[in-house]
Design a protein around this motif. Structure first.
Motif, PDB file in Angstrom:
ATOM      1  N   THR A  25      31.437  56.015  47.075  1.00  0.00           N
ATOM      2  CA  THR A  25      31.788  54.712  46.815  1.00  0.00           C
ATOM      3  C   THR A  25      31.570  54.319  45.174  1.00  0.00           C
ATOM      4  OG1 THR A  25      30.759  53.825  48.799  1.00  0.00           O
ATOM      5  CG2 THR A  25      31.162  52.071  47.224  1.00  0.00           C
ATOM      6  N   ALA A  26      32.465  54.155  44.456  1.00  0.00           N
ATOM      7  CA  ALA A  26      32.050  53.433  42.888  1.00  0.00           C
ATOM      8  C   ALA A  26      30.308  52.446  42.426  1.00  0.00           C
ATOM      9  CB  ALA A  26      33.184  52.697  42.922  1.00  0.00           C
ATOM     10  N   THR A  27      30.128  52.796  41.564  1.00  0.00           N
ATOM     11  CA  THR A  27      29.225  52.623  40.881  1.00  0.00           C
ATOM     12  C   THR A  27      29.359  50.919  41.066  1.00  0.00           C
ATOM     13  OG1 THR A  27      28.446  54.544  40.686  1.00  0.00           O
ATOM     14  CG2 THR A  27      27.230  52.565  39.501  1.00  0.00           C
ATOM     15  N   VAL A  28      30.264  50.547  40.150  1.00  0.00           N
ATOM     16  CA  VAL A  28      30.681  49.389  39.886  1.00  0.00           C
ATOM     17  C   VAL A  28      32.226  48.386  40.414  1.00  0.00           C
ATOM     18  CG1 VAL A  28      31.573  47.995  37.787  1.00  0.00           C
ATOM     19  CG2 VAL A  28      29.656  49.828  37.373  1.00  0.00           C
ATOM     20  N   PRO A  29      31.813  47.645  41.289  1.00  0.00           N
ATOM     21  CA  PRO A  29      32.976  46.850  41.945  1.00  0.00           C
ATOM     22  C   PRO A  29      34.257  46.955  40.814  1.00  0.00           C
ATOM     23  CG  PRO A  29      31.065  45.285  41.503  1.00  0.00           C
ATOM     24  CD  PRO A  29      30.230  46.957  41.061  1.00  0.00           C
ATOM     25  N   LEU A  30      35.104  46.691  41.349  1.00  0.00           N
ATOM     26  CA  LEU A  30      36.344  46.425  40.558  1.00  0.00           C
ATOM     27  C   LEU A  30      36.473  45.031  40.016  1.00  0.00           C
ATOM     28  CD1 LEU A  30      38.864  47.584  42.999  1.00  0.00           C
ATOM     29  CD2 LEU A  30      38.866  48.322  41.130  1.00  0.00           C
ATOM     30  N   GLY A  31      36.965  45.077  38.899  1.00  0.00           N
ATOM     31  CA  GLY A  31      36.758  43.726  38.125  1.00  0.00           C
ATOM     32  C   GLY A  31      35.539  43.328  36.592  1.00  0.00           C
ATOM     33  N   THR A  71      28.968  63.399  42.642  1.00  0.00           N
ATOM     34  CA  THR A  71      28.130  62.736  41.544  1.00  0.00           C
ATOM     35  C   THR A  71      29.375  61.179  42.040  1.00  0.00           C
ATOM     36  OG1 THR A  71      30.985  62.603  40.585  1.00  0.00           O
ATOM     37  CG2 THR A  71      29.003  64.689  40.028  1.00  0.00           C
ATOM     38  N   ALA A  72      27.730  60.338  40.916  1.00  0.00           N
ATOM     39  CA  ALA A  72      28.574  59.175  41.358  1.00  0.00           C
ATOM     40  C   ALA A  72      30.079  59.454  40.937  1.00  0.00           C
ATOM     41  CB  ALA A  72      27.421  57.907  40.459  1.00  0.00           C
ATOM     42  N   TYR A  73      30.852  57.675  41.669  1.00  0.00           N
ATOM     43  CA  TYR A  73      32.721  57.266  41.393  1.00  0.00           C
ATOM     44  C   TYR A  73      32.374  57.168  40.134  1.00  0.00           C
ATOM     45  CZ  TYR A  73      37.170  56.495  42.230  1.00  0.00           C
ATOM     46  OH  TYR A  73      38.512  56.077  42.308  1.00  0.00           O
ATOM     47  N   GLU A  74      32.509  57.075  39.149  1.00  0.00           N
ATOM     48  CA  GLU A  74      32.829  56.433  38.091  1.00  0.00           C
ATOM     49  C   GLU A  74      33.452  56.562  36.801  1.00  0.00           C
ATOM     50  OE1 GLU A  74      28.194  55.653  38.942  1.00  0.00           O
ATOM     51  OE2 GLU A  74      28.092  57.353  36.466  1.00  0.00           O
ATOM     52  N   LEU A  75      33.514  55.859  35.691  1.00  0.00           N
ATOM     53  CA  LEU A  75      34.110  55.794  34.506  1.00  0.00           C
ATOM     54  C   LEU A  75      33.088  54.927  33.649  1.00  0.00           C
ATOM     55  CD1 LEU A  75      36.728  57.154  32.856  1.00  0.00           C
ATOM     56  CD2 LEU A  75      37.488  55.044  32.856  1.00  0.00           C
ATOM     57  N   HIS A  76      32.989  56.419  32.714  1.00  0.00           N
ATOM     58  CA  HIS A  76      32.148  56.328  31.666  1.00  0.00           C
ATOM     59  C   HIS A  76      33.263  56.276  30.165  1.00  0.00           C
ATOM     60  CE1 HIS A  76      27.527  56.514  33.272  1.00  0.00           C
ATOM     61  NE2 HIS A  76      28.843  57.011  34.195  1.00  0.00           N
ATOM     62  N   LEU A  77      33.364  55.445  29.273  1.00  0.00           N
ATOM     63  CA  LEU A  77      34.007  54.646  28.253  1.00  0.00           C
ATOM     64  C   LEU A  77      32.834  54.728  26.847  1.00  0.00           C
ATOM     65  CD1 LEU A  77      36.124  51.975  29.431  1.00  0.00           C
ATOM     66  CD2 LEU A  77      36.638  54.775  28.830  1.00  0.00           C
ATOM     67  N   GLU A  78      32.479  56.179  26.071  1.00  0.00           N
ATOM     68  CA  GLU A  78      32.253  56.007  24.688  1.00  0.00           C
ATOM     69  C   GLU A  78      32.055  54.887  24.024  1.00  0.00           C
ATOM     70  OE1 GLU A  78      30.475  58.683  23.951  1.00  0.00           O
ATOM     71  OE2 GLU A  78      30.903  59.558  26.054  1.00  0.00           O
ATOM     72  N   VAL A 113      30.040  51.147  31.845  1.00  0.00           N
ATOM     73  CA  VAL A 113      31.248  51.703  33.030  1.00  0.00           C
ATOM     74  C   VAL A 113      31.414  51.000  33.966  1.00  0.00           C
ATOM     75  CG1 VAL A 113      30.167  53.014  35.065  1.00  0.00           C
ATOM     76  CG2 VAL A 113      28.431  53.523  32.748  1.00  0.00           C
ATOM     77  N   LEU A 114      32.500  51.380  34.391  1.00  0.00           N
ATOM     78  CA  LEU A 114      33.069  50.876  35.170  1.00  0.00           C
ATOM     79  C   LEU A 114      34.194  51.640  36.635  1.00  0.00           C
ATOM     80  CD1 LEU A 114      37.065  50.626  33.630  1.00  0.00           C
ATOM     81  CD2 LEU A 114      34.910  50.976  32.184  1.00  0.00           C
ATOM     82  N   HIS A 115      34.640  50.681  37.357  1.00  0.00           N
ATOM     83  CA  HIS A 115      35.211  51.505  38.382  1.00  0.00           C
ATOM     84  C   HIS A 115      36.313  52.248  37.826  1.00  0.00           C
ATOM     85  CE1 HIS A 115      37.657  51.933  41.757  1.00  0.00           C
ATOM     86  NE2 HIS A 115      36.872  51.184  42.641  1.00  0.00           N
ATOM     87  N   PRO A 116      36.917  53.504  38.135  1.00  0.00           N
ATOM     88  CA  PRO A 116      38.203  54.077  37.244  1.00  0.00           C
ATOM     89  C   PRO A 116      39.347  53.669  37.976  1.00  0.00           C
ATOM     90  CG  PRO A 116      36.635  55.665  38.853  1.00  0.00           C
ATOM     91  CD  PRO A 116      36.207  53.969  39.120  1.00  0.00           C
ATOM     92  N   ASP A 117      39.688  52.836  38.820  1.00  0.00           N
ATOM     93  CA  ASP A 117      40.487  51.970  38.809  1.00  0.00           C
ATOM     94  C   ASP A 117      41.021  50.471  38.518  1.00  0.00           C
ATOM     95  OD1 ASP A 117      41.074  54.272  41.099  1.00  0.00           O
ATOM     96  OD2 ASP A 117      40.795  52.588  43.178  1.00  0.00           O
TER      97      ASP A 117
END
Length: 163
Positions: free
Chosen positions: A42-48, A147-154, A97-101
């Motif tokens: 499940t995504a670490t961070v919810p949508l939005g 892994t956790a499901y997440e997108l990390h932006l630098e 960190v955000l939801h990939p979607d």
């Protein structure tokens, strides 16, 4: 509300997002089969929403003597140069960190080391694998089953703008 844009060209990488006061605890459902047949957590961070990760995340990886996750939400990784050693992240702190979607228009880095892929996706250990349409590397998608499901932006490659 915050919109995250590419620091190089100003392209809006997200729509409006709300900042969370802290990074949520990573879900414990990694590697477990889901109703849709996937094994993605499940995504670490919810949508939005988005949050800042205060811990080091992503590449580079450095030797460590104790078995612990390579980075938050990641697996324990053995050091290929030391049979009894392990690797941990010495990467950037305060990644966004955000939801990939929630990311718009990001492109997969086709030169990304495919040998760094896991069985179900990208574990995020080999460096940035997502680019802005202008070609600037901006972040790392982690979506492997371990892994956790997440997108990390630098943080140095994006700007957080308020509307």
């Amino acid at each position: 509300m915050t919109v995250i844009v590419c620091a190089a060209c100003g392209f809006a990488l997200t729509g409006p997002l709300t900042e969370l006061p802290a990074l949520p605890a990573r879900p414990g459902d990694r590697c477990l089969p889901k109703a849709d047949g996937s094994h993605r957590a499940t995504a670490t961070v919810p949508l939005g929403f988005y949050a800042l990760d205060p811990e080091p995340w992503g590449a580079p990886l450095v030797p460590c003597d104790e078995p612990r996750p390579v980075f938050g939400g990641g697996p324990c990784v053995g050091d290929p140069h030391d049979v009894e050693g392990f690797l941990v992240s010495a990467g950037t702190r305060n990644t966004v960190v955000l939801h990939p979607d929630d990311a718009r228009g990001l492109q997969e880095d086709t030169d990304y080391d495919r040998h760094a892929s896991g069985c179900c996706g990208l574990p995020g250990q080999a460096g940035m694998n997502r680019k802005c349409p202008c070609g600037t590397h901006v972040g790392t998608l982690a979506n492997d089953c371990i892994t956790a499901y997440e997108l990390h932006l630098e943080p140095a490659r994006v700007r957080l703008t308020t509307d």
